[in-house]
Design a protein around this motif. Structure first.
Motif, PDB file in Angstrom:
ATOM      1  N   PHE A   3       0.802  -1.213   0.000  1.00 25.73           N
ATOM      2  CA  PHE A   3       0.000   0.000   0.000  1.00 25.73           C
ATOM      3  C   PHE A   3       0.840   1.272   0.000  1.00 25.73           C
ATOM      4  CE2 PHE A   3      -3.580   2.583   0.661  1.00 25.73           C
ATOM      5  CZ  PHE A   3      -3.244   3.509   1.620  1.00 25.73           C
ATOM      6  N   VAL A 118       0.712   3.772   7.508  1.00 26.17           N
ATOM      7  CA  VAL A 118       0.124   2.519   7.022  1.00 26.17           C
ATOM      8  C   VAL A 118      -0.849   1.956   8.056  1.00 26.17           C
ATOM      9  CG1 VAL A 118       0.629   0.119   6.402  1.00 26.17           C
ATOM     10  CG2 VAL A 118       2.030   1.968   5.480  1.00 26.17           C
ATOM     11  N   ALA A 119      -0.430   1.928   9.316  1.00 20.39           N
ATOM     12  CA  ALA A 119      -1.297   1.407  10.384  1.00 20.39           C
ATOM     13  C   ALA A 119      -2.538   2.282  10.529  1.00 20.39           C
ATOM     14  CB  ALA A 119      -0.530   1.343  11.702  1.00 20.39           C
ATOM     15  N   THR A 121      -3.923   4.205   8.254  1.00 21.72           N
ATOM     16  CA  THR A 121      -4.774   4.027   7.081  1.00 21.72           C
ATOM     17  C   THR A 121      -5.590   2.749   7.196  1.00 21.72           C
ATOM     18  OG1 THR A 121      -3.245   5.269   5.689  1.00 21.72           O
ATOM     19  CG2 THR A 121      -4.767   3.788   4.563  1.00 21.72           C
ATOM     20  N   LYS A 122      -4.951   1.690   7.668  1.00 16.62           N
ATOM     21  CA  LYS A 122      -5.653   0.411   7.859  1.00 16.62           C
ATOM     22  C   LYS A 122      -6.784   0.586   8.877  1.00 16.62           C
ATOM     23  CE  LYS A 122      -4.908  -4.413   9.086  1.00 16.62           C
ATOM     24  NZ  LYS A 122      -3.951  -5.412   9.554  1.00 16.62           N
ATOM     25  N   THR A 123      -6.490   1.268   9.964  1.00 18.03           N
ATOM     26  CA  THR A 123      -7.512   1.527  10.984  1.00 18.03           C
ATOM     27  C   THR A 123      -8.651   2.361  10.429  1.00 18.03           C
ATOM     28  OG1 THR A 123      -5.845   1.408  12.736  1.00 18.03           O
ATOM     29  CG2 THR A 123      -7.905   2.540  13.264  1.00 18.03           C
ATOM     30  N   ARG A 125      -9.666   2.516   7.336  1.00 16.13           N
ATOM     31  CA  ARG A 125     -10.458   1.693   6.417  1.00 16.13           C
ATOM     32  C   ARG A 125     -11.372   0.740   7.175  1.00 16.13           C
ATOM     33  NH1 ARG A 125      -8.931   2.205   1.175  1.00 16.13           N
ATOM     34  NH2 ARG A 125      -6.909   3.146   0.788  1.00 16.13           N
ATOM     35  N   GLN A 126     -10.898   0.249   8.322  1.00 18.30           N
ATOM     36  CA  GLN A 126     -11.732  -0.631   9.139  1.00 18.30           C
ATOM     37  C   GLN A 126     -12.838   0.151   9.859  1.00 18.30           C
ATOM     38  OE1 GLN A 126      -8.788  -2.441  11.648  1.00 18.30           O
ATOM     39  NE2 GLN A 126      -8.268  -4.041  10.151  1.00 18.30           N
TER      40      GLN A 126
END
Length: 130
Positions: A3, A118-119, A121-123, A125-126
């Motif tokens: 990503f 990155v972390a 962004t992942k959070t 999205r969740q």
């Protein structure tokens, strides 16, 4: 890590949408999560450019007032003034050694900021699936 190459391109879109008030909650969240990373990238680019050039640039906005003829609602002419702004850049001397030290420090911080981006962004999205 796949990503990571998409962070800069996506943040530009997120920022543009955020400025117009049309950003989704996910986009606003991602913009916040990646802000530090993008700030560091910009600072690194500036430091590298300054080192390569041998000096920094100071940017400032200079007002320029123009006198012209305007017309009132009855089409009667009168003198009016219009102020425009011109951007000028002035070379500023730098200490190359200090600039290189600053660049090294920024690059050290970048890896941590990238992991956080990155972390985050992942959070985002969740938390805010689209």
């Amino acid at each position: 890590m796949l990503f990571l190459h998409r962070i800069p391109a996506m943040s530009g879109l997120v920022l543009a949408l955020g400025l117009t008030g049309c950003a989704t909650p996910q986009q606003r969240c991602i913009a916040g999560a990646t802000a530090e990373y993008h700030t560091l990238q910009a600072q690194i680019k500036t430091a590298e450019t300054n080192i390569a050039r041998g000096y920094a640039l100071h940017r400032q906005s200079i007002p320029i007032t123009n006198t012209r003829v305007c017309y009132d609602s009855n089409k009667k002419p009168y003198t009016c003034h219009r102020t425009a702004f011109r951007q000028i850049e002035t070379p500023v001397s730098i200490d190359i050694g200090n600039e290189k030290a600053k660049l090294a420090s920024l690059k050290k911080k970048l890896a941590t900021a990238q992991r956080k981006a990155v972390a985050g962004t992942k959070t985002c999205r969740q938390t805010y699936p689209e």
